[in-house]
Design a protein around this motif. Structure first.
Motif, PDB file in Angstrom:
ATOM      1  N   ASP A  39       0.841  -1.194   0.000  1.00 51.27           N
ATOM      2  CA  ASP A  39       0.000   0.000   0.000  1.00 51.27           C
ATOM      3  C   ASP A  39       0.881   1.250   0.000  1.00 51.27           C
ATOM      4  O   ASP A  39       1.597   1.516   0.971  1.00 51.27           O
ATOM      5  N   PRO A  40       0.833   2.053  -1.048  1.00 49.00           N
ATOM      6  CA  PRO A  40       1.677   3.252  -1.095  1.00 49.00           C
ATOM      7  C   PRO A  40       1.262   4.318  -0.078  1.00 49.00           C
ATOM      8  O   PRO A  40       2.020   5.254   0.168  1.00 49.00           O
ATOM      9  N   ASP A  41       0.085   4.158   0.523  1.00 50.96           N
ATOM     10  CA  ASP A  41      -0.383   5.092   1.541  1.00 50.96           C
ATOM     11  C   ASP A  41       0.249   4.812   2.904  1.00 50.96           C
ATOM     12  O   ASP A  41       0.167   5.619   3.815  1.00 50.96           O
ATOM     13  N   VAL A  42       0.890   3.663   3.049  1.00 52.74           N
ATOM     14  CA  VAL A  42       1.484   3.268   4.329  1.00 52.74           C
ATOM     15  C   VAL A  42       2.980   3.536   4.305  1.00 52.74           C
ATOM     16  O   VAL A  42       3.693   3.096   3.402  1.00 52.74           O
ATOM     17  N   GLU A  43       3.427   4.255   5.306  1.00 57.19           N
ATOM     18  CA  GLU A  43       4.845   4.583   5.472  1.00 57.19           C
ATOM     19  C   GLU A  43       5.370   3.779   6.652  1.00 57.19           C
ATOM     20  O   GLU A  43       4.755   3.743   7.718  1.00 57.19           O
ATOM     21  N   ILE A  44       6.507   3.141   6.474  1.00 56.75           N
ATOM     22  CA  ILE A  44       7.118   2.354   7.547  1.00 56.75           C
ATOM     23  C   ILE A  44       8.517   2.909   7.781  1.00 56.75           C
ATOM     24  O   ILE A  44       9.323   3.003   6.854  1.00 56.75           O
ATOM     25  N   VAL A  45       8.776   3.290   9.027  1.00 57.19           N
ATOM     26  CA  VAL A  45      10.068   3.888   9.370  1.00 57.19           C
ATOM     27  C   VAL A  45      10.588   3.294  10.675  1.00 57.19           C
ATOM     28  O   VAL A  45       9.825   2.782  11.488  1.00 57.19           O
ATOM     29  N   SER A  46      11.881   3.387  10.861  1.00 56.36           N
ATOM     30  CA  SER A  46      12.484   3.078  12.150  1.00 56.36           C
ATOM     31  C   SER A  46      13.244   4.319  12.589  1.00 56.36           C
ATOM     32  O   SER A  46      13.972   4.924  11.796  1.00 56.36           O
ATOM     33  N   LEU A  47      13.033   4.699  13.835  1.00 56.62           N
ATOM     34  CA  LEU A  47      13.624   5.915  14.379  1.00 56.62           C
ATOM     35  C   LEU A  47      14.212   5.619  15.755  1.00 56.62           C
ATOM     36  O   LEU A  47      13.638   4.843  16.519  1.00 56.62           O
ATOM     37  N   THR A  48      15.303   6.254  16.062  1.00 55.77           N
ATOM     38  CA  THR A  48      15.945   6.088  17.363  1.00 55.77           C
ATOM     39  C   THR A  48      15.734   7.353  18.180  1.00 55.77           C
ATOM     40  O   THR A  48      15.870   8.460  17.669  1.00 55.77           O
ATOM     41  N   SER A  49      15.405   7.148  19.457  1.00 55.60           N
ATOM     42  CA  SER A  49      15.137   8.282  20.335  1.00 55.60           C
ATOM     43  C   SER A  49      15.359   7.855  21.789  1.00 55.60           C
ATOM     44  O   SER A  49      15.350   6.663  22.105  1.00 55.60           O
ATOM     45  N   GLU A  50      15.508   8.840  22.645  1.00 54.27           N
ATOM     46  CA  GLU A  50      15.660   8.545  24.071  1.00 54.27           C
ATOM     47  C   GLU A  50      14.375   7.988  24.668  1.00 54.27           C
ATOM     48  O   GLU A  50      14.411   7.187  25.596  1.00 54.27           O
ATOM     49  N   SER A  51      13.227   8.434  24.133  1.00 56.79           N
ATOM     50  CA  SER A  51      11.939   7.997  24.675  1.00 56.79           C
ATOM     51  C   SER A  51      10.841   8.226  23.651  1.00 56.79           C
ATOM     52  O   SER A  51      11.022   8.975  22.685  1.00 56.79           O
ATOM     53  N   LEU A  52       9.691   7.621  23.892  1.00 59.35           N
ATOM     54  CA  LEU A  52       8.540   7.835  23.028  1.00 59.35           C
ATOM     55  C   LEU A  52       8.089   9.288  23.111  1.00 59.35           C
ATOM     56  O   LEU A  52       7.725   9.892  22.096  1.00 59.35           O
ATOM     57  N   ALA A  53       8.142   9.864  24.283  1.00 62.36           N
ATOM     58  CA  ALA A  53       7.750  11.271  24.448  1.00 62.36           C
ATOM     59  C   ALA A  53       8.630  12.184  23.595  1.00 62.36           C
ATOM     60  O   ALA A  53       8.133  13.108  22.938  1.00 62.36           O
ATOM     61  N   MET A  54       9.916  11.927  23.561  1.00 64.67           N
ATOM     62  CA  MET A  54      10.832  12.728  22.743  1.00 64.67           C
ATOM     63  C   MET A  54      10.548  12.505  21.260  1.00 64.67           C
ATOM     64  O   MET A  54      10.549  13.454  20.479  1.00 64.67           O
ATOM     65  N   LEU A  55      10.273  11.270  20.881  1.00 66.23           N
ATOM     66  CA  LEU A  55       9.950  10.967  19.497  1.00 66.23           C
ATOM     67  C   LEU A  55       8.689  11.708  19.055  1.00 66.23           C
ATOM     68  O   LEU A  55       8.620  12.219  17.939  1.00 66.23           O
ATOM     69  N   LYS A  56       7.723  11.803  19.940  1.00 68.23           N
ATOM     70  CA  LYS A  56       6.488  12.521  19.626  1.00 68.23           C
ATOM     71  C   LYS A  56       6.738  14.015  19.423  1.00 68.23           C
ATOM     72  O   LYS A  56       5.978  14.683  18.732  1.00 68.23           O
ATOM     73  N   GLN A  57       7.785  14.518  20.003  1.00 72.11           N
ATOM     74  CA  GLN A  57       8.142  15.926  19.805  1.00 72.11           C
ATOM     75  C   GLN A  57       8.921  16.116  18.503  1.00 72.11           C
ATOM     76  O   GLN A  57       8.680  17.059  17.756  1.00 72.11           O
ATOM     77  N   THR A  58       9.861  15.229  18.237  1.00 68.70           N
ATOM     78  CA  THR A  58      10.736  15.405  17.080  1.00 68.70           C
ATOM     79  C   THR A  58      10.099  14.950  15.769  1.00 68.70           C
ATOM     80  O   THR A  58      10.475  15.428  14.699  1.00 68.70           O
ATOM     81  N   HIS A  59       9.157  14.025  15.849  1.00 66.00           N
ATOM     82  CA  HIS A  59       8.502  13.489  14.652  1.00 66.00           C
ATOM     83  C   HIS A  59       6.990  13.522  14.840  1.00 66.00           C
ATOM     84  O   HIS A  59       6.282  12.543  14.639  1.00 66.00           O
TER      85      HIS A  59
END
Length: 72
Positions: A39-59
């Motif tokens: 499905d071209p509408d689905v994006e799959i990524v892997s990201l590294t972060s200190e925490s989920l909360a930080m990831l929610k801020q940066t991405h």
């Protein structure tokens, strides 16, 4: 640091997020999901972060539905 694998549907903002401590394990899941996805509408990524909360801020675009949802 933690690694997060995100499966994101662009049109609806639906997101699935899986957290890993092992970077290699996260990459295996990401590659598996990419191989299974047609499905071209689905994006799959892997990201590294200190925490989920930080990831929610940066991405934050991956989490806009959650951020914009009305608070009870």
């Amino acid at each position: 640091m933690k690694t997060f694998v995100i499966r994101y549907r662009r049109t609806t903002g639906e997101v699935e997020c899986t957290e890993f401590v092992d970077f290699a394990e996260a990459l295996r899941l990401r590659h598996q999901l990419e191989d299974e996805n047609s499905d071209p509408d689905v994006e799959i990524v892997s990201l590294t972060s200190e925490s989920l909360a930080m990831l929610k801020q940066t991405h934050r675009r991956y989490f806009l539905n959650e951020i914009l949802a009305p608070k009870p």
